[in-house]
Design an enzyme around this catalytic site. Structure first.
Site, PDB file in Angstrom:
ATOM      1  N   HIS A  40       0.836  -1.213   0.000  1.00 57.59           N
ATOM      2  CA  HIS A  40       0.000   0.000   0.000  1.00 57.59           C
ATOM      3  C   HIS A  40       0.867   1.257   0.000  1.00 57.59           C
ATOM      4  O   HIS A  40       1.445   1.627   1.019  1.00 57.59           O
ATOM      5  CB  HIS A  40      -0.907  -0.008   1.239  1.00 57.59           C
ATOM      6  CG  HIS A  40      -1.936   1.075   1.253  1.00 57.59           C
ATOM      7  ND1 HIS A  40      -3.277   0.830   1.458  1.00 57.59           N
ATOM      8  CD2 HIS A  40      -1.828   2.427   1.093  1.00 57.59           C
ATOM      9  CE1 HIS A  40      -3.938   1.975   1.429  1.00 57.59           C
ATOM     10  NE2 HIS A  40      -3.075   2.964   1.220  1.00 57.59           N
ATOM     11  N   HIS A  66       1.202   5.329  -2.167  1.00 61.35           N
ATOM     12  CA  HIS A  66       0.610   6.280  -3.127  1.00 61.35           C
ATOM     13  C   HIS A  66       1.757   6.873  -3.937  1.00 61.35           C
ATOM     14  O   HIS A  66       2.320   7.911  -3.566  1.00 61.35           O
ATOM     15  CB  HIS A  66      -0.151   7.384  -2.387  1.00 61.35           C
ATOM     16  CG  HIS A  66      -1.347   6.891  -1.636  1.00 61.35           C
ATOM     17  ND1 HIS A  66      -2.640   7.079  -2.089  1.00 61.35           N
ATOM     18  CD2 HIS A  66      -1.455   6.185  -0.490  1.00 61.35           C
ATOM     19  CE1 HIS A  66      -3.493   6.521  -1.227  1.00 61.35           C
ATOM     20  NE2 HIS A  66      -2.792   5.968  -0.250  1.00 61.35           N
ATOM     21  N   GLN A  74      -9.822   9.308  -4.677  1.00 62.80           N
ATOM     22  CA  GLN A  74      -9.449  10.040  -3.459  1.00 62.80           C
ATOM     23  C   GLN A  74     -10.539  10.983  -2.955  1.00 62.80           C
ATOM     24  O   GLN A  74     -10.733  11.131  -1.757  1.00 62.80           O
ATOM     25  CB  GLN A  74      -8.164  10.837  -3.719  1.00 62.80           C
ATOM     26  CG  GLN A  74      -7.692  11.721  -2.568  1.00 62.80           C
ATOM     27  CD  GLN A  74      -7.210  10.936  -1.369  1.00 62.80           C
ATOM     28  OE1 GLN A  74      -6.118  10.403  -1.357  1.00 62.80           O
ATOM     29  NE2 GLN A  74      -8.035  10.860  -0.329  1.00 62.80           N
ATOM     30  N   HIS A  79      -9.721   1.923   0.859  1.00 67.18           N
ATOM     31  CA  HIS A  79      -9.391   2.724   2.039  1.00 67.18           C
ATOM     32  C   HIS A  79     -10.663   2.710   2.888  1.00 67.18           C
ATOM     33  O   HIS A  79     -11.668   3.316   2.502  1.00 67.18           O
ATOM     34  CB  HIS A  79      -9.067   4.164   1.643  1.00 67.18           C
ATOM     35  CG  HIS A  79      -7.680   4.373   1.149  1.00 67.18           C
ATOM     36  ND1 HIS A  79      -7.219   3.826   0.000  1.00 67.18           N
ATOM     37  CD2 HIS A  79      -6.639   5.070   1.689  1.00 67.18           C
ATOM     38  CE1 HIS A  79      -5.943   4.175  -0.165  1.00 67.18           C
ATOM     39  NE2 HIS A  79      -5.572   4.929   0.845  1.00 67.18           N
ATOM     40  N   GLU A 107     -10.747   5.039   7.592  1.00 63.90           N
ATOM     41  CA  GLU A 107      -9.505   5.689   8.024  1.00 63.90           C
ATOM     42  C   GLU A 107      -9.878   6.959   8.784  1.00 63.90           C
ATOM     43  O   GLU A 107      -9.728   8.077   8.311  1.00 63.90           O
ATOM     44  CB  GLU A 107      -8.614   6.026   6.816  1.00 63.90           C
ATOM     45  CG  GLU A 107      -7.239   6.539   7.244  1.00 63.90           C
ATOM     46  CD  GLU A 107      -6.365   7.027   6.092  1.00 63.90           C
ATOM     47  OE1 GLU A 107      -6.847   7.111   4.944  1.00 63.90           O
ATOM     48  OE2 GLU A 107      -5.182   7.348   6.352  1.00 63.90           O
ATOM     49  N   ASP A 141       2.361   3.386   3.010  1.00 65.53           N
ATOM     50  CA  ASP A 141       1.330   4.363   2.651  1.00 65.53           C
ATOM     51  C   ASP A 141       1.909   5.593   1.953  1.00 65.53           C
ATOM     52  O   ASP A 141       1.434   5.992   0.903  1.00 65.53           O
ATOM     53  CB  ASP A 141       0.517   4.772   3.882  1.00 65.53           C
ATOM     54  CG  ASP A 141      -0.894   5.232   3.562  1.00 65.53           C
ATOM     55  OD1 ASP A 141      -1.304   5.118   2.406  1.00 65.53           O
ATOM     56  OD2 ASP A 141      -1.595   5.699   4.482  1.00 65.53           O
TER      57      ASP A 141
HETATM   58  N1  17E Z   1      -5.058   9.251   0.840  1.00 65.26           N
HETATM   59  C1  17E Z   1      -5.853   8.831   1.862  1.00 65.26           C
HETATM   60  O1  17E Z   1      -7.085   8.878   1.747  1.00 65.26           O
HETATM   61  N2  17E Z   1      -5.290   8.327   2.974  1.00 65.26           N
HETATM   62  C2  17E Z   1      -3.973   8.262   3.102  1.00 65.26           C
HETATM   63  N3  17E Z   1      -3.455   7.773   4.232  1.00 65.26           N
HETATM   64  C3  17E Z   1      -3.123   8.706   2.047  1.00 65.26           C
HETATM   65  C4  17E Z   1      -3.717   9.191   0.930  1.00 65.26           C
HETATM   66  C5  17E Z   1      -1.639   8.635   2.179  1.00 65.26           C
HETATM   67 FE   FE2 Z   2      -3.488   5.012   1.579  1.00 68.61          FE
END
Ligand code: 17E
Ligand code: FE2
Length: 410
Positions: A61, A63, A156, A214, A217, A313
């Protein structure tokens, strides 16, 4: 030029006593033989020096589209996920094809020096031009010699909350993205989140793709999209092809809810990816003291027989200003947060940055056995405990019998 090897000698293997000679026939492992003692390496043989030889590290994982953009055009001051997304939206508007390729390749080369040969990258597709995605598709081809790269089409700014995101997802899959992503906890409403998960599971099935979401989070105990993802995966018998990334909210769920949730998780067989350095940094930002650490329930998931991998990440991006490509650092942090420094955890810990990541990526031909591709790393240490204590860079990274990285022991 990478050198082609015919054997690795003086190799220590996990779960086996003594030293071994691993012979290599072209691009594949051939016979593995126990040695009676140390032996001298021949001209086309590599000496593991009694160190552990393990499968290559897996970064499950990252980006890559955002890698190495920290501070551009501004720094994330609050340290929250949400300000990170805002900073990234500004940087995203400035992306060019060459810019993405240069940063992604530099990051993959950094990873390669740390023995990573498999990478899954999320790529933001909430961009009408799909600039980052097109660049990463090119990088995937250009880097094949040293890394297997999987590309997640990652919305995103949301699937339901960003105009046109669903069409962009479809387009990304047509162009060649390997994996379907999502971000339900960031959608405008809970209903949007639920609908987006159902939609993306259906999309993945229609296109026969893997899924990596995702998921939750956030330090919000009401963020419960993992149950939706797991239930959909179970319903369509798709669990082994579905990864739940982050699942931070699980660190905030009450135990009664978790007990019910785990029954579903076990049935679904979902894969998990936890991002310990990143989430320690981004989560807990709205707490006073005591302050939550924002990580998912790693030891409990493992004890339930589920596969959890650790990933980085970010490498110096709007969400996280550090990162050096060494997964042993990530493992160290993850074991600390998870209260996993008991010797049994330590002895099994390398699986979190190798085989559990391989399971999430559905890699075939991964483990060290005769007949598989001759891909491995020689790490510094005779046991997982030594490897973890020292956290030194790999001594060698071998891919299809070729030595791609080699350095002297410290
Ligand atoms: N985008 C997101 O939604 N969450 C993250 N931890 C990163 C990007 C790095
Ligand atoms: Fe991520």
């Amino acid at each position: 030029m990478d050198r082609q090897m015919t054997a690795i000698v003086n190799a220590r293997l996990q779960g086996r006593e003594g030293l071994h000679r691993l012979s290599i026939d072209g691009e594949h492992f051939a016979v593995f033989e126990p040695q009676s003692g140390e032996t001298e390496a021949g001209a086309t043989e590599i000496d593991a020096g009694s160190n552990l030889v393990i499968p290559p590290f897996v970064e499950p994982h990252i980006h890559l589209d955002a890698a190495m953009t920290a501070g551009e055009p501004r720094w994330n001051k609050s340290g929250t996920l949400f300000e990170g997304i805002e900073c990234w939206a500004e940087r995203k508007a400035m992306l060019t094809h060459e810019d993405v390729i240069a940063r992604a390749e530099a990051t993959l080369k950094l990873f390669s020096r740390h023995g990573i040969q498999y990478v899954r990258t999320h790529v933001d597709i909430t961009d009408p031009n799909l600039t980052a995605l097109r660049a990463l598709l090119e990088v995937r081809e250009r880097s094949r010699d040293f890394v297997d790269l999987q590309i997640v089409a990652f919305p995103q700014e949301g699937l339901w909350s960003y105009p046109g995101a669903c069409e962009l997802m479809e387009e990304a899959l047509k162009l060649g993205a390997d994996v379907v992503g999502g971000i339900p906890h960031f959608e405008f409403t809970r209903e949007y989140g639920v609908e987006s998960v159902k939609w993306l599971v259906d999309l993945a099935q229609r296109h026969d793709r893997l899924i990596d979401v995702h998921c939750d989070e956030i330090d919000d105990s009401e963020s419960r999209f993992l149950e939706v993802l797991a239930a959909e995966a179970l319903r369509y018998d798709y669990g082994a092809r579905v990864t739940a990334s982050h699942t931070c909210a699980m660190g905030s769920y009450n135990n009664a809810y978790c007990s019910r949730l785990f029954r579903l998780l076990e049935k679904s067989g979902l894969r998990f990816v936890s991002l310990p350095t990143e989430n320690l940094h981004l989560q807990g930002r709205f707490d006073g003291y005591p302050k939550r650490r924002g990580l998912t329930r790693v030891p409990e998931l493992l004890e339930s027989g589920l596969k959890v991998a650790f990933g980085q990440d970010s490498i110096c991006d709007p969400w996280y200003p550090l990162g050096n490509g060494n997964l042993l650092r990530t493992l160290d942090v993850g074991l600390h947060v998870g209260h996993m420094l008991g010797m049994e955890w330590i002895e099994n810990s390398l699986s979190l940055i190798t085989e559990n990541g391989a399971a999430a990526l559905e890699l075939e031909d991964y483990s060290l056995v005769p007949g598989h591709r001759a891909r491995c790393v020689i790490v510094q240490g005779e046991s997982p405990y030594e490897v973890l204590k020292w956290q030194l860079p790999v001594l060698a990274s071998i891919r299809d019998g070729r030595v791609m990285v080699q350095r002297r022991s410290e």
